[in-house]
Design a protein around this motif. Sequence first.
Motif, PDB file in Angstrom:
ATOM      1  N   ASP A  85       0.813  -1.231   0.000  1.00 60.22           N
ATOM      2  CA  ASP A  85       0.000   0.000   0.000  1.00 60.22           C
ATOM      3  C   ASP A  85       0.841   1.273   0.000  1.00 60.22           C
ATOM      4  O   ASP A  85       0.543   2.238   0.712  1.00 60.22           O
ATOM      5  CB  ASP A  85      -0.958   0.016   1.217  1.00 60.22           C
ATOM      6  N   ARG A  86       1.887   1.286  -0.792  1.00 56.71           N
ATOM      7  CA  ARG A  86       2.683   2.506  -0.907  1.00 56.71           C
ATOM      8  C   ARG A  86       1.974   3.513  -1.805  1.00 56.71           C
ATOM      9  O   ARG A  86       1.177   3.154  -2.673  1.00 56.71           O
ATOM     10  CB  ARG A  86       4.067   2.196  -1.470  1.00 56.71           C
ATOM     11  N   ARG A  87       2.300   4.769  -1.594  1.00 55.90           N
ATOM     12  CA  ARG A  87       1.804   5.840  -2.446  1.00 55.90           C
ATOM     13  C   ARG A  87       2.984   6.666  -2.911  1.00 55.90           C
ATOM     14  O   ARG A  87       3.929   6.911  -2.145  1.00 55.90           O
ATOM     15  CB  ARG A  87       0.798   6.726  -1.707  1.00 55.90           C
ATOM     16  N   SER A  88       2.937   7.104  -4.145  1.00 53.85           N
ATOM     17  CA  SER A  88       4.025   7.895  -4.717  1.00 53.85           C
ATOM     18  C   SER A  88       3.719   9.376  -4.578  1.00 53.85           C
ATOM     19  O   SER A  88       2.580   9.811  -4.791  1.00 53.85           O
ATOM     20  CB  SER A  88       4.227   7.535  -6.197  1.00 53.85           C
ATOM     21  N   VAL A  89       4.739  10.143  -4.197  1.00 57.04           N
ATOM     22  CA  VAL A  89       4.620  11.601  -4.121  1.00 57.04           C
ATOM     23  C   VAL A  89       5.811  12.198  -4.857  1.00 57.04           C
ATOM     24  O   VAL A  89       6.891  11.603  -4.904  1.00 57.04           O
ATOM     25  CB  VAL A  89       4.580  12.092  -2.656  1.00 57.04           C
ATOM     26  N   PRO A  90       5.668  13.378  -5.440  1.00 59.03           N
ATOM     27  CA  PRO A  90       6.789  13.995  -6.168  1.00 59.03           C
ATOM     28  C   PRO A  90       7.882  14.452  -5.215  1.00 59.03           C
ATOM     29  O   PRO A  90       7.627  15.164  -4.248  1.00 59.03           O
ATOM     30  CB  PRO A  90       6.130  15.170  -6.886  1.00 59.03           C
TER      31      PRO A  90
ATOM     32  N   CYS B 213       1.276  10.455   7.732  1.00 60.68           N
ATOM     33  CA  CYS B 213       2.346   9.691   7.092  1.00 60.68           C
ATOM     34  C   CYS B 213       3.160   8.969   8.157  1.00 60.68           C
ATOM     35  O   CYS B 213       3.653   9.585   9.104  1.00 60.68           O
ATOM     36  CB  CYS B 213       3.232  10.613   6.262  1.00 60.68           C
ATOM     37  N   THR B 214       3.337   7.655   8.003  1.00 59.65           N
ATOM     38  CA  THR B 214       4.045   6.869   9.004  1.00 59.65           C
ATOM     39  C   THR B 214       5.437   6.422   8.569  1.00 59.65           C
ATOM     40  O   THR B 214       6.248   6.051   9.415  1.00 59.65           O
ATOM     41  CB  THR B 214       3.231   5.613   9.365  1.00 59.65           C
ATOM     42  N   ALA B 215       5.723   6.452   7.276  1.00 57.46           N
ATOM     43  CA  ALA B 215       7.041   6.026   6.804  1.00 57.46           C
ATOM     44  C   ALA B 215       7.235   6.502   5.375  1.00 57.46           C
ATOM     45  O   ALA B 215       6.274   6.813   4.661  1.00 57.46           O
ATOM     46  CB  ALA B 215       7.180   4.507   6.878  1.00 57.46           C
ATOM     47  N   TYR B 216       8.520   6.551   4.965  1.00 58.81           N
ATOM     48  CA  TYR B 216       8.820   6.886   3.561  1.00 58.81           C
ATOM     49  C   TYR B 216      10.035   6.089   3.121  1.00 58.81           C
ATOM     50  O   TYR B 216      10.811   5.564   3.935  1.00 58.81           O
ATOM     51  CB  TYR B 216       9.049   8.383   3.384  1.00 58.81           C
ATOM     52  N   ALA B 217      10.202   5.998   1.808  1.00 60.86           N
ATOM     53  CA  ALA B 217      11.377   5.377   1.204  1.00 60.86           C
ATOM     54  C   ALA B 217      11.689   6.122  -0.084  1.00 60.86           C
ATOM     55  O   ALA B 217      10.763   6.556  -0.790  1.00 60.86           O
ATOM     56  CB  ALA B 217      11.139   3.895   0.928  1.00 60.86           C
ATOM     57  N   PHE B 218      12.972   6.267  -0.383  1.00 58.57           N
ATOM     58  CA  PHE B 218      13.370   6.947  -1.615  1.00 58.57           C
ATOM     59  C   PHE B 218      14.372   6.077  -2.348  1.00 58.57           C
ATOM     60  O   PHE B 218      15.436   5.741  -1.822  1.00 58.57           O
ATOM     61  CB  PHE B 218      13.975   8.315  -1.303  1.00 58.57           C
ATOM     62  N   ASP B 219      14.015   5.699  -3.572  1.00 51.52           N
ATOM     63  CA  ASP B 219      14.895   4.904  -4.425  1.00 51.52           C
ATOM     64  C   ASP B 219      14.689   5.362  -5.859  1.00 51.52           C
ATOM     65  O   ASP B 219      14.111   4.656  -6.687  1.00 51.52           O
ATOM     66  CB  ASP B 219      14.600   3.417  -4.265  1.00 51.52           C
ATOM     67  N   GLY B 220      15.137   6.571  -6.124  1.00 53.77           N
ATOM     68  CA  GLY B 220      14.881   7.170  -7.424  1.00 53.77           C
ATOM     69  C   GLY B 220      13.534   7.841  -7.485  1.00 53.77           C
ATOM     70  O   GLY B 220      13.303   8.742  -8.293  1.00 53.77           O
ATOM     71  N   GLY B 221      12.620   7.432  -6.649  1.00 53.09           N
ATOM     72  CA  GLY B 221      11.298   8.013  -6.507  1.00 53.09           C
ATOM     73  C   GLY B 221      10.880   7.950  -5.051  1.00 53.09           C
ATOM     74  O   GLY B 221      11.441   7.182  -4.262  1.00 53.09           O
ATOM     75  N   CYS B 222       9.920   8.750  -4.690  1.00 55.62           N
ATOM     76  CA  CYS B 222       9.511   8.851  -3.292  1.00 55.62           C
ATOM     77  C   CYS B 222       8.224   8.061  -3.064  1.00 55.62           C
ATOM     78  O   CYS B 222       7.219   8.272  -3.752  1.00 55.62           O
ATOM     79  CB  CYS B 222       9.299  10.311  -2.910  1.00 55.62           C
ATOM     80  N   SER B 223       8.266   7.146  -2.090  1.00 49.51           N
ATOM     81  CA  SER B 223       7.090   6.385  -1.684  1.00 49.51           C
ATOM     82  C   SER B 223       6.799   6.690  -0.224  1.00 49.51           C
ATOM     83  O   SER B 223       7.729   6.758   0.595  1.00 49.51           O
ATOM     84  CB  SER B 223       7.321   4.882  -1.854  1.00 49.51           C
ATOM     85  N   VAL B 224       5.527   6.855   0.088  1.00 54.80           N
ATOM     86  CA  VAL B 224       5.131   7.121   1.464  1.00 54.80           C
ATOM     87  C   VAL B 224       4.028   6.145   1.855  1.00 54.80           C
ATOM     88  O   VAL B 224       3.343   5.584   0.999  1.00 54.80           O
ATOM     89  CB  VAL B 224       4.653   8.581   1.651  1.00 54.80           C
ATOM     90  N   TRP B 225       3.877   5.963   3.180  1.00 54.82           N
ATOM     91  CA  TRP B 225       2.862   5.061   3.696  1.00 54.82           C
ATOM     92  C   TRP B 225       2.037   5.777   4.758  1.00 54.82           C
ATOM     93  O   TRP B 225       2.558   6.582   5.550  1.00 54.82           O
ATOM     94  CB  TRP B 225       3.510   3.832   4.328  1.00 54.82           C
ATOM     95  N   TYR B 226       0.753   5.493   4.745  1.00 62.73           N
ATOM     96  CA  TYR B 226      -0.169   6.050   5.735  1.00 62.73           C
ATOM     97  C   TYR B 226      -0.781   4.897   6.529  1.00 62.73           C
ATOM     98  O   TYR B 226      -1.033   3.812   6.003  1.00 62.73           O
ATOM     99  CB  TYR B 226      -1.271   6.861   5.052  1.00 62.73           C
TER     100      TYR B 226
END
Length: 833
Positions: free
Chosen positions: A376-381, A398-411
């Motif tokens: 259930d990741r969501r992409s943000v710019p 927002c409870t977490a994020y990851a960046f690997d060329g693009g930004c993904s966040v989790w709620y």
Amino acid sequence: MAGSWISGGRLGLVSLLKLALLAVRTSSAADLITANQSLSGEQILVSSGAGDFVLGFFSPTRSGSRRFYVGIWYGKVSRSEKKVVWVANREAPVSDPAASELAISGDGNLVLIDQSRTPVWSTNTSAGGGSAAAVVAELLAGGNLVLRDAVNSSRIFWRSIDHPTDTWLPGGKVGLNKVTGENQRLTSWRSSEDPAPGIFSLEIDRNGTSQYLIFWNRSRVYWSSGPWNGEIFSLVPEMTRNFVYDFKYFDDDTENYFTYSVKPSFNLTTRFVMHVSGQIKQFTWVDNSQQWILFWSQPRAQCDVHLLCGPFSVCNERIAPHCGCLRGFEEASPASWILDDHTAGCRRRTPLLCADAGAGEEDEFYEMANVELPDDRRSVPAASTGECAAACRGNCSCTAYAFDGGCSVWYGGLANLRQLGDHGGRLFLRLAASEFTGSKSGEGKIVGAAVGAAVAVGALMVTLLALLWRRRRRRRFSALRVADGGLVAFWYGDLRRMTKNFSEKLGGGGFGSVFLGTMAEGNVVAVKKLEGIRQGEKQFRTEVSTIGTIQHVNLVRLRGFCSDRSRRLLVYDYMPGGSLDHTLFGDQAAPTVGWKTRYQIILGIARGLAYLHESCRDCIIHCDIKPENILLDGEFVPKVADFGLAKLVRRDFSRVLTTMRGTRGYLAPEWISGEPITAKADVYSFGMMLFEIISGRRNSEEKGEEENQAGFFFPSWALRKLGEGDIAALLDPKLKGDANLEELERAARTAFWCIQDDDSSRPSMTQVVKILEGFVEVGMPPPPRSLRLLGEAPESIAFFSSKPGSCSSAVPDGGGVSAGAQPKSASLTTPAD
């Protein structure tokens, strides 16, 4: 007699009548409940025939809770622990079984009435004719409780096997009634002590295809068996139609379902269970070891089970238990976690503040490395890690994020987060600032206080710490304990004391010596000092921790390890039966192990290797299978041991290139040619060892009869005898022909298949197990070319010397090549004709 009863017992007439009635009810019909009888308290029904099953009241809890259920369990096997296969009142326990009754009601149903005389469960059928006298309840030999006509036993109105709980017994159905819409599914227990319907269920595909699906919460599919092709399920080759099991699939206008049976010629007790772990498991009872053996489980990886660990937790295949809370979180339901139910997940210890909370602090992010990112990741710019962090920090949900060329966040809750070994992504988990040491608002005060305290009591603390350190060093050995399923990181001094300075040597090999040791609580252990192992600290600990978490009846248990500078030691359970080579080739005065025991040893070794290859998170290739590395317990149950050379192979790699390791005489050809290896290298070694178990002699040794003594090599000789049909000649002479010739031929053929030159021609260890168990028939193997060349060149047998020791060169001492034969290294890499 009558007078003594009256004067000594002081029992009234009513009490005597009750006792008489109880005696009649418990002895008149052990497998029936009739209109005039009922079941309550500690009374039981024993199944007809051999009495393999029992029906009665039971409590699954160990805490003294007053929750009782009516269920069916095994009566003869697994007596030390009730293995319940069916439960009537899963969702409605009773508190007083003595005041509750299972009885035939006036309308002909079987009902359970609790202590308040309220019906809590019923067969709920109208087929009984509406008369209590017309029906009886009977527990049949296969564990099936039926409601039937009291006179005509072939008229069945209701069967428990048609309403399974978590266990699928032979003869039962798992399918779909197309008319009523009833789904005969297996549903897990809620926890190990609560038989209420859990969150995992196995059922047939509701769309009508011939495959099984495992559901989470009856809504999400996370595993499929693949379609049935008449013989196997495409994704579960273990669940096959073979000589032991007979699976059948039915599909018509009214229903489609699977059923299975065990062939009458096999005296086998087996059960399929939708386990609380979210895996479907098949267990088989083994009389010799008096325990249930896990035959297979799916999904293969425990962490593939959807939401097994619940939100805000992480699943890790390398440790047990697999579920753990993330940093800053705690178990949402600690009582459920104790009972292996982790689905409630974890909750925050400290609420988030958010940047606009006016508290002067901001939430921080904790980095988690080598994780499989949750669902259930969501992409943000965002163009960088900093921008991604700012985007998450700016949203309180927002409870977490990851960046690997693009930004993904989790709620919200993080679902299906998995810890990986040395690969995967980086996740940044949002936590309250107070979860980090030295928060911004209090940093100056904390540092100042710490400095002042250190100056004031520095000298005292140094003295105290020194005293405590010395005391701890003296007491560490006596206070040492091993947690269930865990490993102990021993100090070298501890092991030296446990082994009395390594004074009693049990044995040794090319990679170390083994010494007898005694732990503080009295457990006897075997301590192996590894020599010549060059792993780094991190690699050694990673591989040892992986091996330490695996549990199987045919793998020796690793208690702990020591990694102290250049010292590498392993601590195992001590096996009083010694090693297999001592049993086969040791003192001739020792009792000879019979064929039946040998065959069980062969089968146990195969099961242990199959578990290493197929059922662990990473494929574990042992790399040094030989009789010296098979230990026996007091009942001759084999344990694969000595993982000092084991190689871990990730499941996404089919082969691995590694330095040569192993023992001459058991090395597969691919080791010699320098090619990447697979688990089939262990299969080859198993095959060579299998010859030695059959013959009771080393593969290369003097025969002294019809073969040239200097050139005798048992596998080559055995191949000729097998072709001639002289199976009995292969058997250890000490057994004097006392063996099952069908098993002997099966084992010999299996050995030849295992030592095929081309690894793709060898069976997997799972297939070997099925062959040895008689589930799969094995044909005559083609003669490996290496054996034919050995027959032509007796002097090349030196390469196959089975003397214990490591193999440090691809060419044997002397390096000779016989006339007319290819060089030894070349001959071993040529595929079989």
